[in-house]
Design a protein around this motif. Structure first.
Motif, mmCIF file in Angstrom:
data_model
loop_
_atom_site.group_PDB
_atom_site.id
_atom_site.type_symbol
_atom_site.label_atom_id
_atom_site.label_comp_id
_atom_site.label_asym_id
_atom_site.label_seq_id
_atom_site.Cartn_x
_atom_site.Cartn_y
_atom_site.Cartn_z
ATOM 1 N N MET A 126 0.825 -1.195 0.000
ATOM 2 C CA MET A 126 0.000 0.000 0.000
ATOM 3 C C MET A 126 0.867 1.256 0.000
ATOM 4 O O MET A 126 0.551 2.222 -0.680
ATOM 5 C CB MET A 126 -0.931 -0.040 1.214
ATOM 6 C CG MET A 126 -1.915 1.068 1.247
ATOM 7 S SD MET A 126 -3.094 0.873 -0.085
ATOM 8 C CE MET A 126 -4.311 2.022 0.362
ATOM 9 N N ALA A 127 1.940 1.234 0.770
ATOM 10 C CA ALA A 127 2.828 2.390 0.832
ATOM 11 C C ALA A 127 3.456 2.664 -0.529
ATOM 12 O O ALA A 127 3.593 3.835 -0.930
ATOM 13 C CB ALA A 127 3.910 2.177 1.884
ATOM 14 N N ARG A 159 3.867 6.027 -5.347
ATOM 15 C CA ARG A 159 3.803 6.163 -6.815
ATOM 16 C C ARG A 159 2.749 7.181 -7.225
ATOM 17 O O ARG A 159 2.956 7.969 -8.158
ATOM 18 C CB ARG A 159 3.545 4.809 -7.471
ATOM 19 C CG ARG A 159 4.777 3.912 -7.477
ATOM 20 C CD ARG A 159 4.655 2.746 -8.465
ATOM 21 N NE ARG A 159 3.335 2.138 -8.515
ATOM 22 C CZ ARG A 159 2.976 1.031 -7.860
ATOM 23 N NH1 ARG A 159 3.859 0.386 -7.128
ATOM 24 N NH2 ARG A 159 1.759 0.551 -7.961
ATOM 25 N N LEU A 160 1.613 7.182 -6.534
ATOM 26 C CA LEU A 160 0.583 8.185 -6.811
ATOM 27 C C LEU A 160 1.086 9.596 -6.483
ATOM 28 O O LEU A 160 0.811 10.550 -7.217
ATOM 29 C CB LEU A 160 -0.698 7.878 -6.029
ATOM 30 C CG LEU A 160 -1.504 6.679 -6.502
ATOM 31 C CD1 LEU A 160 -2.630 6.371 -5.523
ATOM 32 C CD2 LEU A 160 -2.045 6.912 -7.903
ATOM 33 N N LEU A 167 4.807 12.168 6.889
ATOM 34 C CA LEU A 167 4.580 11.686 8.252
ATOM 35 C C LEU A 167 4.589 10.158 8.326
ATOM 36 O O LEU A 167 5.115 9.590 9.278
ATOM 37 C CB LEU A 167 3.242 12.217 8.790
ATOM 38 C CG LEU A 167 3.231 13.666 9.252
ATOM 39 C CD1 LEU A 167 1.804 14.134 9.492
ATOM 40 C CD2 LEU A 167 4.081 13.837 10.500
ATOM 41 N N CYS A 168 4.009 9.512 7.324
ATOM 42 C CA CYS A 168 3.900 8.049 7.354
ATOM 43 C C CYS A 168 5.116 7.328 6.774
ATOM 44 O O CYS A 168 5.486 6.263 7.256
ATOM 45 C CB CYS A 168 2.658 7.605 6.585
ATOM 46 S SG CYS A 168 1.123 8.172 7.336
ATOM 47 N N LEU A 169 5.734 7.922 5.756
ATOM 48 C CA LEU A 169 6.790 7.214 5.026
ATOM 49 C C LEU A 169 8.141 7.910 5.044
ATOM 50 O O LEU A 169 9.106 7.406 4.483
ATOM 51 C CB LEU A 169 6.353 7.011 3.560
ATOM 52 C CG LEU A 169 5.012 6.307 3.364
ATOM 53 C CD1 LEU A 169 4.586 6.353 1.914
ATOM 54 C CD2 LEU A 169 5.087 4.887 3.880
#
Length: 175
Positions: free
Chosen positions: A1-2, A7-8, A152-154
């Motif tokens: 998912m990450a 990529r998006l 924040l997430c990655l």
């Protein structure tokens, strides 16, 4: 998912860069046209100034979103550079959280501004609602918000090949 989200965001980043570049290009063509019309024909046309201003607002907000993702935004690091590493990391997280809050605020109130002015028109462009001129504000905030969530997430994405500048890639021997 990450990986899918990243990529998006790469595609969104390139979209922001291209729209900003095209906006600057057209603004650079429109302004001389207005000068030509005013001084050669003896009277100016009404549309170039508001269109150039709208393009400037567009490249400002979309360019700011791309700049945030690339880590090339304006940052005052004089104080944070002198902090211990752990405190630097905490300060960076605090900045990202503040960016999250600010962009949610701009998104909500910018959208409200757009909707509240859709019934008004611009005198030089009577076919265009005023609310359309404000659309880059919530749009840029939404794009920046997506980049803040990604950071924040990655973590920072400034080292991704799509984000790195050609000069950086040339120095590293990629180009």
């Amino acid at each position: 998912m990450a990986d899918l989200y990243t990529r998006l965001m790469d595609k969104l980043y390139l979209f922001c860069i291209w729209i900003s570049a095209i906006s600057i290009l057209f603004m650079s063509l429109i302004i001389p046209w207005e000068v030509f019309a005013r001084y050669v024909w003896g009277h100016g046309v009404r549309w170039p100034e508001p269109v150039a201003t709208m393009l400037m607002v567009l490249f400002t907000f979309l360019g700011a979103a791309a700049s945030y993702r690339a880590g090339s935004h304006i940052a005052v690091a004089m104080v944070t550079d002198r902090m211990p590493r752990a405190l630097q990391a905490a300060t960076a997280k605090l900045v990202d959280l503040l960016m999250l809050v600010i962009n949610v605020f701009i998104l909500v109130w910018g959208f409200s501004l757009c909707m509240g002015t859709m019934h008004q028109t611009i005198s030089a462009l009577p076919w265009m609602p005023v609310g359309v001129t404000y659309l880059p504000l919530p749009t840029g905030a939404l794009f920046t918000l997506l980049f803040v969530i990604e950071r924040l997430c990655l973590g920072s994405q400034a080292e991704r090949p799509v984000v790195k500048r050609e000069e950086d890639l040339a120095v590293e021997g990629v180009l």
